[in-house]
Design a protein around this motif. Structure first.
Motif, PDB file in Angstrom:
ATOM      1  N   ILE A  93       0.850  -1.188   0.000  1.00  0.00           N
ATOM      2  CA  ILE A  93       0.000   0.000   0.000  1.00  0.00           C
ATOM      3  C   ILE A  93       0.885   1.238   0.000  1.00  0.00           C
ATOM      4  N   GLN A  94       0.734   2.021  -1.055  1.00  0.00           N
ATOM      5  CA  GLN A  94       1.423   3.297  -1.230  1.00  0.00           C
ATOM      6  C   GLN A  94       2.932   3.181  -1.043  1.00  0.00           C
ATOM      7  N   ALA A  95       3.501   2.057  -1.455  1.00  0.00           N
ATOM      8  CA  ALA A  95       4.937   1.792  -1.380  1.00  0.00           C
ATOM      9  C   ALA A  95       5.503   2.039   0.025  1.00  0.00           C
ATOM     10  N   GLU A  96       4.642   1.936   1.035  1.00  0.00           N
ATOM     11  CA  GLU A  96       5.066   2.179   2.421  1.00  0.00           C
ATOM     12  C   GLU A  96       4.686   1.058   3.376  1.00  0.00           C
ATOM     13  N   HIS A  97       3.643   0.313   3.047  1.00  0.00           N
ATOM     14  CA  HIS A  97       3.130  -0.723   3.938  1.00  0.00           C
ATOM     15  C   HIS A  97       3.146  -2.047   3.179  1.00  0.00           C
ATOM     16  N   TYR A  98       3.704  -3.082   3.810  1.00  0.00           N
ATOM     17  CA  TYR A  98       3.977  -4.354   3.139  1.00  0.00           C
ATOM     18  C   TYR A  98       3.345  -5.504   3.917  1.00  0.00           C
ATOM     19  N   PHE A  99       2.701  -6.401   3.173  1.00  0.00           N
ATOM     20  CA  PHE A  99       1.952  -7.486   3.798  1.00  0.00           C
ATOM     21  C   PHE A  99       2.186  -8.799   3.047  1.00  0.00           C
ATOM     22  N   VAL A 100       2.163  -9.901   3.787  1.00  0.00           N
ATOM     23  CA  VAL A 100       2.157 -11.234   3.186  1.00  0.00           C
ATOM     24  C   VAL A 100       0.987 -12.016   3.758  1.00  0.00           C
ATOM     25  N   LYS A 101       0.482 -12.942   2.941  1.00  0.00           N
ATOM     26  CA  LYS A 101      -0.602 -13.808   3.401  1.00  0.00           C
ATOM     27  C   LYS A 101       0.000 -15.114   3.918  1.00  0.00           C
ATOM     28  N   GLY A 102      -0.518 -15.535   5.038  1.00  0.00           N
ATOM     29  CA  GLY A 102      -0.090 -16.798   5.626  1.00  0.00           C
ATOM     30  C   GLY A 102      -1.280 -17.477   6.282  1.00  0.00           C
ATOM     31  N   LEU A 103      -1.003 -18.552   6.999  1.00  0.00           N
ATOM     32  CA  LEU A 103      -2.052 -19.324   7.654  1.00  0.00           C
ATOM     33  C   LEU A 103      -1.846 -19.361   9.164  1.00  0.00           C
TER      34      LEU A 103
END
Length: 165
Positions: free
Chosen positions: A40-50
């Motif tokens: 998001i907006q080259a500032e917030h980073y996320f990965v999907k996991g379980l």
């Protein structure tokens, strides 16, 4: 459909995006939403996991597909290793849970996590930091089939007050 019969009890529910995602981001050049990652907006980073929860008295595992925020460095490292054999030997990444699992109270937003990379083709494992929060206790001690049925009822037939992820 209220009262509908579900022949098989679902053992996984998945959020499509972190709680902070806005559909308006979809066309932005500095935003990305894929089935495995989000920026998001080259500032917030996320990965999907379980978030995996053992089902007591069986070999089954119930899981929540959820998104975790990572630092830019850890997100980049994770992305660099995405298709690398042996990536599962990577140390866990610290992150914050960014999925509101509405069946729990209080909110699950911002629970501390460790994200464990697994072999290619497997989603990362999200380990919730030990606390007395309900999903943390469930991850540690397991849940019954009745609890799985109650979760299914809440997710598949949410009442007016609940939000479905």
């Amino acid at each position: 459909m209220l009262g509908a019969h579900h022949p098989e009890l679902p053992m996984n529910y998945t959020a499509e995006a972190p709680f902070v995602w806005d559909p308006a981001f979809a066309d932005a050049g500095d935003c990305l939403l894929s089935s495995n990652q989000c920026v998001i907006q080259a500032e917030h980073y996320f990965v999907k996991g379980l978030i995996e929860i053992p089902v007591i008295g069986s070999d089954e595992v119930f899981s929540w597909g959820a998104l975790v925020s990572l630092s830019r460095e850890n997100f980049s490292r994770s992305a660099d290793l995405w298709d690398t054999p042996g990536r599962e030997s990577e140390e866990p990444y610290f992150g914050w849970l960014t999925t509101d699992l509405f069946v729990y109270s209080p909110t699950t937003l911002n629970l501390k996590t460790n994200v464990h990379t697994r072999p290619i083709g497997q989603r990362p494992l999200i380990e919730l930091e030990p606390t007395d929060h309900p999903p943390v206790v469930e991850q540690r001690t397991g849940i019954t089939q009745d609890r799985v049925r109650n979760i299914a009822a809440a997710v598949l037939h949410p009442s007016r007050g609940n939000r479905q992820q």
